[in-house]
Enzyme design. Sequence first.
Site, PDB file in Angstrom:
ATOM      1  N   HIS A 151      22.535 -44.649  41.280  1.00 16.01           N
ATOM      2  CA  HIS A 151      23.517 -45.591  40.723  1.00 16.01           C
ATOM      3  C   HIS A 151      23.108 -46.046  39.318  1.00 16.01           C
ATOM      4  O   HIS A 151      22.861 -47.230  39.067  1.00 16.01           O
ATOM      5  CB  HIS A 151      23.690 -46.804  41.644  1.00 16.01           C
ATOM      6  CG  HIS A 151      25.005 -47.512  41.438  1.00 16.01           C
ATOM      7  ND1 HIS A 151      25.627 -48.242  42.424  1.00 16.01           N
ATOM      8  CD2 HIS A 151      25.818 -47.595  40.353  1.00 16.01           C
ATOM      9  CE1 HIS A 151      26.761 -48.755  41.960  1.00 16.01           C
ATOM     10  NE2 HIS A 151      26.885 -48.375  40.692  1.00 16.01           N
ATOM     11  N   ILE A 152      23.094 -45.099  38.395  1.00 17.13           N
ATOM     12  CA  ILE A 152      22.636 -45.384  37.032  1.00 17.13           C
ATOM     13  C   ILE A 152      23.756 -45.211  36.004  1.00 17.13           C
ATOM     14  O   ILE A 152      23.502 -44.989  34.815  1.00 17.13           O
ATOM     15  CB  ILE A 152      21.435 -44.497  36.652  1.00 17.13           C
ATOM     16  CG1 ILE A 152      21.780 -43.003  36.796  1.00 17.13           C
ATOM     17  CG2 ILE A 152      20.216 -44.862  37.489  1.00 17.13           C
ATOM     18  CD1 ILE A 152      20.719 -42.066  36.238  1.00 17.13           C
TER      19      ILE A 152
ATOM     20  N   ILE B  78      31.492 -41.291  41.046  1.00 15.90           N
ATOM     21  CA  ILE B  78      30.765 -42.319  40.287  1.00 15.90           C
ATOM     22  C   ILE B  78      31.407 -43.693  40.513  1.00 15.90           C
ATOM     23  O   ILE B  78      31.161 -44.621  39.751  1.00 15.90           O
ATOM     24  CB  ILE B  78      30.718 -41.971  38.777  1.00 15.90           C
ATOM     25  CG1 ILE B  78      32.110 -41.681  38.200  1.00 15.90           C
ATOM     26  CG2 ILE B  78      29.807 -40.789  38.541  1.00 15.90           C
ATOM     27  CD1 ILE B  78      32.812 -42.853  37.619  1.00 15.90           C
TER      28      ILE B  78
ATOM     29  N   VAL C  43      31.234 -54.520  37.181  1.00 18.11           N
ATOM     30  CA  VAL C  43      32.690 -54.374  37.154  1.00 18.11           C
ATOM     31  C   VAL C  43      33.242 -54.533  38.560  1.00 18.11           C
ATOM     32  O   VAL C  43      34.222 -55.225  38.786  1.00 18.11           O
ATOM     33  CB  VAL C  43      33.094 -53.002  36.584  1.00 18.11           C
ATOM     34  CG1 VAL C  43      34.607 -52.812  36.674  1.00 18.11           C
ATOM     35  CG2 VAL C  43      32.656 -52.875  35.140  1.00 18.11           C
TER      36      VAL C  43
ATOM     37  N   ARG D 135      32.385 -45.857  44.053  1.00 18.33           N
ATOM     38  CA  ARG D 135      31.664 -46.580  45.094  1.00 18.33           C
ATOM     39  C   ARG D 135      31.429 -45.644  46.260  1.00 18.33           C
ATOM     40  O   ARG D 135      32.272 -44.793  46.581  1.00 18.33           O
ATOM     41  CB  ARG D 135      32.440 -47.816  45.562  1.00 18.33           C
ATOM     42  CG  ARG D 135      32.413 -48.992  44.590  1.00 18.33           C
ATOM     43  CD  ARG D 135      31.029 -49.631  44.517  1.00 18.33           C
ATOM     44  NE  ARG D 135      31.003 -50.811  43.668  1.00 18.33           N
ATOM     45  CZ  ARG D 135      30.726 -50.808  42.371  1.00 18.33           C
ATOM     46  NH1 ARG D 135      30.488 -49.652  41.764  1.00 18.33           N
ATOM     47  NH2 ARG D 135      30.678 -51.929  41.679  1.00 18.33           N
TER      48      ARG D 135
ATOM     49  N   GLU E 104      22.931 -48.073  49.666  1.00 24.98           N
ATOM     50  CA  GLU E 104      22.110 -47.910  48.468  1.00 24.98           C
ATOM     51  C   GLU E 104      20.901 -48.830  48.601  1.00 24.98           C
ATOM     52  O   GLU E 104      21.081 -50.026  48.800  1.00 24.98           O
ATOM     53  CB  GLU E 104      22.899 -48.254  47.208  1.00 24.98           C
ATOM     54  CG  GLU E 104      24.003 -47.263  46.910  1.00 24.98           C
ATOM     55  CD  GLU E 104      24.756 -47.552  45.609  1.00 24.98           C
ATOM     56  OE1 GLU E 104      24.419 -48.564  44.936  1.00 24.98           O
ATOM     57  OE2 GLU E 104      25.663 -46.788  45.267  1.00 24.98           O
TER      58      GLU E 104
ATOM     59  N   ASP F 237      26.615 -40.482  42.137  1.00 25.40           N
ATOM     60  CA  ASP F 237      25.827 -41.559  41.540  1.00 25.40           C
ATOM     61  C   ASP F 237      25.880 -42.809  42.409  1.00 25.40           C
ATOM     62  O   ASP F 237      25.199 -43.786  42.126  1.00 25.40           O
ATOM     63  CB  ASP F 237      26.342 -41.883  40.136  1.00 25.40           C
ATOM     64  CG  ASP F 237      25.462 -42.906  39.423  1.00 25.40           C
ATOM     65  OD1 ASP F 237      24.221 -42.770  39.503  1.00 25.40           O
ATOM     66  OD2 ASP F 237      26.001 -43.847  38.803  1.00 25.40           O
TER      67      ASP F 237
ATOM     68  N   GLN G 256      49.889 -45.580  41.248  1.00 26.80           N
ATOM     69  CA  GLN G 256      51.159 -45.313  40.575  1.00 26.80           C
ATOM     70  C   GLN G 256      50.912 -44.465  39.336  1.00 26.80           C
ATOM     71  O   GLN G 256      49.801 -44.410  38.820  1.00 26.80           O
ATOM     72  CB  GLN G 256      51.817 -46.633  40.180  1.00 26.80           C
ATOM     73  CG  GLN G 256      50.970 -47.487  39.255  1.00 26.80           C
ATOM     74  CD  GLN G 256      51.547 -48.876  39.060  1.00 26.80           C
ATOM     75  OE1 GLN G 256      52.431 -49.305  39.790  1.00 26.80           O
ATOM     76  NE2 GLN G 256      51.049 -49.586  38.062  1.00 26.80           N
ATOM     77  N   PRO G 257      51.953 -43.799  38.843  1.00 26.29           N
ATOM     78  CA  PRO G 257      51.804 -43.007  37.616  1.00 26.29           C
ATOM     79  C   PRO G 257      51.468 -43.900  36.422  1.00 26.29           C
ATOM     80  O   PRO G 257      51.869 -45.064  36.370  1.00 26.29           O
ATOM     81  CB  PRO G 257      53.181 -42.359  37.441  1.00 26.29           C
ATOM     82  CG  PRO G 257      53.823 -42.430  38.788  1.00 26.29           C
ATOM     83  CD  PRO G 257      53.301 -43.674  39.434  1.00 26.29           C
TER      84      PRO G 257
ATOM     85  N   GLY H 114      41.824 -45.070  35.408  1.00 30.78           N
ATOM     86  CA  GLY H 114      41.641 -46.355  34.735  1.00 30.78           C
ATOM     87  C   GLY H 114      40.839 -46.159  33.458  1.00 30.78           C
ATOM     88  O   GLY H 114      40.794 -45.062  32.895  1.00 30.78           O
ATOM     89  N   ARG H 115      40.186 -47.233  33.007  1.00 34.55           N
ATOM     90  CA  ARG H 115      39.404 -47.150  31.772  1.00 34.55           C
ATOM     91  C   ARG H 115      38.343 -46.063  31.837  1.00 34.55           C
ATOM     92  O   ARG H 115      38.185 -45.259  30.918  1.00 34.55           O
ATOM     93  CB  ARG H 115      38.744 -48.510  31.477  1.00 34.55           C
ATOM     94  CG  ARG H 115      39.695 -49.589  31.026  1.00 34.55           C
ATOM     95  CD  ARG H 115      38.937 -50.878  30.757  1.00 34.55           C
ATOM     96  NE  ARG H 115      38.343 -51.419  31.982  1.00 34.55           N
ATOM     97  CZ  ARG H 115      38.917 -52.335  32.749  1.00 34.55           C
ATOM     98  NH1 ARG H 115      40.103 -52.817  32.420  1.00 34.55           N
ATOM     99  NH2 ARG H 115      38.321 -52.783  33.837  1.00 34.55           N
TER     100      ARG H 115
END
Length: 398
Positions: A363-364, A313, A153, A315, A344, A339, A256-257, A232-233
């Site tokens: 980072h799993i 979780i 992502v 970066r 890394e 994570d 932003q809101p 976000g998602r």
Amino acid sequence: MQELPAAPQLVSSTQLDSGLLRVCPKGQAQGPVCEPGGRSLGRPRPSEAPPCSRPRAAAGSGQSSRTATWVRLERLMKVFVTRRIPPEGRAALAQAADCDVEQWDSDEPIPSKELERGVVGAHGLLCLLSDRVDKKVLDAAGANLKVISTLSVGVDHLALDEIKKRGIRVGYTPDVLTDATAELAVSLLLTTCRRLPEAIGEVKNGGWTSWKPLWMCGYGLTQSTVGIVGLGRIGQAIARRLKPFGVQRFLYTGRQPKPQEAAEFQAEFVSAPELAAESDFVVVSCALTPATKGLCNKDFFQKMKGTAVFVNISRGDVVNQDDLYQALASGQIAAAGLDVTTPEPLPTDHPLLSLKNCVILPHIGSATYKTRNTMSLLAANNLLAGLRGEPMPSELKL
């Protein structure tokens, strides 16, 4: 580097240096594509002269009609893959008759020199988040490069300004890892706030002597305030999973809101300092941007409660790790679960690893079999669609 084997088809084929494609009739195999154990052997080279190497005989010659035909096609598009990828994506690439696929045959990251060598002349590049695709790599690839598909992502490993300047399309893999990453975030939060690694260690080293009223006590989610940095998602999926634990209040911060998204959780939009000061649990799930780099620093941690738990979780670069270490070592905050780190992998002698109140995972976030296979298939389909001039399933708009 190793070519991916051609998938079983009605015909099998071998690319020739001249740009010709040797096409063999159904049923005449060119030889094994895999040896026992699954190691790919690649397509035969032209010099190996497979059984179907004779051109079609002229009419009336008396020779069998089941010999090969020489067909002139456009030169295949070169695809370079920087790592072994899960089987669904690998199969999609192997079935692409218009592509000549080469892969760095290792589970470990490709060295930069090998990446620069492998990408020469490539039309498409399928990479991972650990592969830095910078100007040097783009220059090495040359003018043929039309598509970069990343199995991630995040895109902070890509030189997006330079990529945009060259008119290269970019595919990525959003959405498909949302649930797995949110599950991991909740797991990490619970593991950290309830001190599970410490408790397991006490069982193993003999520290468990009897039941004690305050021994191994941590912090619970019931009636707590959870602050999410980046709704976000993934941030929404985390809140959705935490809500049934009895969280009393959700806060969030970002550019932003987002009133429509926040309504499901009755989440309140606040500034980053407010979120730090009022939250019992802080979960960072934002993208890495110039605005979020180093966002969680000394000032941020100083505003947090002494009983607060911090989870990242997103970066590693969103957090100033030196400041986090000081906050944890001094008791300024209660605990942290990470994570993601910088770098890394984190060196085994890093100060954060010496702290009992810091839980670090490698980072799993998306590491379920289903998710990784889905990611690899999406990355492959993005790449192939881009090469063919079609709409990508998930294209990053530059």
